[in-house]
Design an enzyme around this catalytic site. Structure first.
Site, PDB file in Angstrom:
ATOM      1  N   GLY A 190       1.011  -0.997   0.031  1.00  0.00           N
ATOM      2  CA  GLY A 190      -0.037  -0.080   0.023  1.00  0.00           C
ATOM      3  C   GLY A 190       0.912   1.221   0.032  1.00  0.00           C
ATOM      4  CB  THR A 191       1.256   3.879  -2.058  1.00  0.00           C
ATOM      5  OG1 THR A 191      -0.136   3.959  -2.578  1.00  0.00           O
ATOM      6  CG2 THR A 191       2.002   2.985  -2.921  1.00  0.00           C
ATOM      7  CB  THR A 192      -0.177   8.283  -0.527  1.00  0.00           C
ATOM      8  OG1 THR A 192       1.138   7.952  -1.328  1.00  0.00           O
ATOM      9  CG2 THR A 192      -0.100   9.509   0.045  1.00  0.00           C
TER      10      THR A 192
END
Length: 326
Positions: A106-108
Site C-alpha cells: 500500500g502507498t499513500t
C-alpha cells in the site's frame, strides 16, 4: 505459500472491515461494565495468582487452562501465551528472504486535524514491484470507536497489524471495563510495529498512521511511526507512504487546523490527488470505475467513514477547479 508470509486473499484487499460498534454520543457516560458468565469482571476469579508472572499460568492442555486471561489486558500477550501458533507469522519474524518487491504494498495515507476532530484518508492502489496489483485496496481501518489506523507498506502484514491492533483495544476495554487513553493506544501500536522489525530488516516494512480523538479534551491527535516502532506525535497533519512527500507539501501549504469539516475533506482529497500525479504507486480517483479515496472522520461522537457519494462530490469539485486552472 511459503511459511511465515501472510496470505493476501484478493477480496481482503478491498472488502470493508466489520463496522465499528455503536457510537456512544455521550462522553460523560461511564464505560459499561463487562458481564462475563453472569458475573462482573470485578468479581470474576482471576486465573493468575496475585502478583504472579505470566509463566505461572496453566499452559494449554493443563488443568485450569483457559484461553481467556482476565488478569491481562493485552490480547497480544494472551494470544502468544495461549496459542502461539495462532500469532501471525509477521509478528514472529518468520519469513524467507527475497520477498521484498514481490508482494502487494500500500502507498499513500494521510491525516489532518480540523476544528472538530481529525480526518484520516488513503488512496486505493496497491503495487507489487512495477505492477499495479489492486485498484481498490482499503488502507483505512477503524481501530475502535474513537480512533483509526491507516496503513502503508506490505499489504498483508499491514492488514494483519490493523486487525490484531483492533482486537488488542477491544480486549483491553472488555478486561479493564474502560477506554484506553489515546496515548496508551499509540504506545500499544508502537510495540506491535516493533515486533515486525525482523521483517522490516528484510525490506518488508509496515508503517502505520494512527489518529483519534483524545476523550479528555475532545481534540484530534495524530501519531506517526518509523519501522523500528518509534512513535511521534504530529502537530496538525501527517502523511506516510511513497507519495507522502507531495501530500505533505500540499498539507503544509494549505492546512488550517481551525477549518471546518468540508474544507478539511476537500484538502485531504486534494493532497491525495497531487500525490497521485507525482508518484506512480499512488492511485488517483478513478471516475470511470467509481473508485474514490477512503476518507474517515473521527470526532467526539466517534468514527464515521464518508460514503462514496460524498467523497465523489469532493473529487469532482477538485477536478473542476483544476480543469479551470489548466
Amino acid at each position: 505459500m511459503p511459511q511465515g508470509v501472510v496470505a493476501v486473499e484478493g477480496d481482503d484487499l478491498h472488502q470493508p472491515p466489520p463496522p465499528p460498534g455503536p457510537v456512544s454520543r455521550n462522553l460523560d457516560r461511564p464505560p459499561p461494565r463487562v458481564q462475563a458468565a453472569g458475573a462482573t469482571l470485578a468479581t470474576r476469579p482471576a486465573t493468575r495468582p496475585p502478583g504472579g508472572p505470566v509463566n505461572d499460568l496453566p499452559l494449554p492442555g493443563q488443568p485450569g487452562w483457559t484461553a481467556f486471561d482476565p488478569s491481562s489486558s493485552s490480547f497480544f500477550e494472551t494470544l502468544r501465551r495461549s496459542a502461539p501458533d495462532a500469532v501471525p507469522g509477521a509478528f514472529r519474524g518468520e519469513v524467507p528472504s527475497g520477498f521484498a518487491g514481490s508482494v502487494p504494498e500500500g502507498t499513500t495515507v494521510l491525516a489532518l486535524v480540523y476544528e472538530g476532530g481529525v480526518i484520516i484518508a488513503g488512496d486505493r492502489r496497491a503495487t507489487a514491484g512495477n505492477l499495479i496489483s489492486k485498484k481498490d485496496m482499503r488502507k483505512v481501518f477503524p481501530a475502535d470507536r474513537y480512533s483509526a489506523i491507516a496503513i502503508s507498506g506490505v499489504a498483508g502484514t499491514a492488514m494483519e497489524l490493523a486487525k490484531v491492533f483492533a482486537l488488542e483495544l477491544e480486549h483491553y476495554e472488555k478486561v479493564e471495563g474502560e477506554h484506553l487513553s489515546l496515548e496508551g493506544k499509540a504506545n500499544k501500536l508502537a510495540l506491535m510495529v516493533r515486533a515486525n522489525l525482523p521483517l522490516a530488516m528484510q525490506g518488508l516494512i509496515v508503517v502505520p498512521l494512527f489518529a483519534g480523538v483524545d476523550l479528555r479534551t475532545g481534540a484530534g491527535r495524530i501519531f506517526e511511526y518509523d519501522p523500528t516502532g518509534g512513535r511521534y506525535l504530529a502537530r496538525d497533519y501527517a502523511a506516510t507512504g511513497s507519495g507522502s512527500m507531495t501530500a505533505r507539501s500540499v498539507l503544509k501549504r494549505e492546512h488550517d487546523p481551525e477549518s471546518d469539516l468540508p474544507t478539511a475533506v476537500r484538502l485531504a482529497v486534494d493532497a491525495l490527488f497531487d500525490a497521485a500525479e507525482e508518484d506512480s504507486a499512488t492511485g488517483g480517483p478513478d471516475l470511470v470505475r467509481r473508485i474514490y479515496p477512503i476518507v474517515a472522520v473521527i470526532d467526539s461522537e466517534g468514527y464515521d467513514e464518508l460514503a462514496d457519494e460524498t467523497v465523489r462530490e469532493h473529487v469532482e469539485a477538485v477536478v473542476e477547479r483544476r480543469s479551470a486552472q489548466a
